[in-house]
Design a protein around this motif. Structure first.
Motif, short mmCIF file in Angstrom:
data_model
loop_
_atom_site.label_atom_id
_atom_site.label_comp_id
_atom_site.label_asym_id
_atom_site.label_seq_id
_atom_site.Cartn_x
_atom_site.Cartn_y
_atom_site.Cartn_z
N ARG A 33 0.82 -1.22 0.00
CA ARG A 33 0.00 0.00 0.00
C ARG A 33 0.85 1.27 0.00
O ARG A 33 0.47 2.27 -0.59
N ARG A 34 1.98 1.23 0.68
CA ARG A 34 2.85 2.42 0.75
C ARG A 34 3.46 2.74 -0.62
O ARG A 34 3.83 3.88 -0.88
N GLY A 35 3.59 1.75 -1.46
CA GLY A 35 4.12 1.97 -2.80
C GLY A 35 4.57 0.67 -3.43
O GLY A 35 5.10 -0.19 -2.74
N HIS A 36 4.30 0.55 -4.73
CA HIS A 36 4.70 -0.66 -5.45
C HIS A 36 5.04 -0.32 -6.90
O HIS A 36 4.72 0.75 -7.39
N CYS A 37 5.71 -1.25 -7.53
CA CYS A 37 6.09 -1.10 -8.94
C CYS A 37 4.84 -0.92 -9.78
O CYS A 37 3.83 -1.57 -9.54
N LEU A 38 4.94 -0.07 -10.75
CA LEU A 38 3.85 0.12 -11.70
C LEU A 38 4.05 -0.91 -12.80
O LEU A 38 5.05 -0.86 -13.53
N ALA A 39 3.14 -1.86 -12.89
CA ALA A 39 3.25 -2.95 -13.87
C ALA A 39 1.85 -3.27 -14.38
O ALA A 39 0.88 -3.17 -13.64
N PRO A 40 1.74 -3.67 -15.66
CA PRO A 40 0.42 -3.99 -16.23
C PRO A 40 -0.30 -5.13 -15.50
O PRO A 40 -1.50 -5.08 -15.31
N LYS A 41 0.44 -6.16 -15.11
CA LYS A 41 -0.16 -7.31 -14.42
C LYS A 41 0.59 -7.50 -13.10
O LYS A 41 1.68 -8.08 -13.08
#
Length: 129
Positions: A37-45
């Protein structure tokens, strides 16, 4: 038969980004829900299935990890596994390979490396009170 982790392929963060952005690989974030929730990789899947949970006694392995992953991904899917620094994801990828996932690889350096390369990230909006 257990996994020693020797068959785990680790890809560097730039290769991991290329693989997930191409759309053929899913990104499996194995950090806790709070970390995700604090932040994650932006990825299509992208999928978040915690490999470990925080407990009063420290981190404990998620006993439902493999069944939770299998409800989202097939053993033939191409998967890049990532965590905060690359340690949990290495062990998670080893467990996946031991369970029959042929195309699971570890993202070296984890989310820390992703952020340090200034790759796109997404954070969930905090819930209002």
């Amino acid at each position: 038969m257990g996994s020693s982790g020797s068959e785990v392929v680790t890809v560097d963060v730039a290769e991991a980004k290329r693989l997930v952005e191409a759309g053929r690989h899913s990104y499996l974030d194995v950090r806790t829900r709070e970390e995700f929730r604090r932040g994650h990789c932006l990825a299509p899947k992208i999928f978040n299935v915690p490999y470990m949970f925080n407990s009063p006694h420290g981190r404990v392995k998620n006993p439902e990890f493999l069944s939770q992953v299998s409800s989202l991904l097939d053993q033939t899917d191409h998967i890049v596994v990532g965590c905060q620094s690359g340690v949990r994801s290495f062990h998670a990828a080893a467990d996946l390979i031991a369970a029959g996932y042929k195309n699971a690889s570890n993202m070296g350096g984890g989310y820390v490396a992703w952020v340090s390369h200034i790759f796109p990230v997404q954070a969930e909006q905090p819930h209002g009170i």
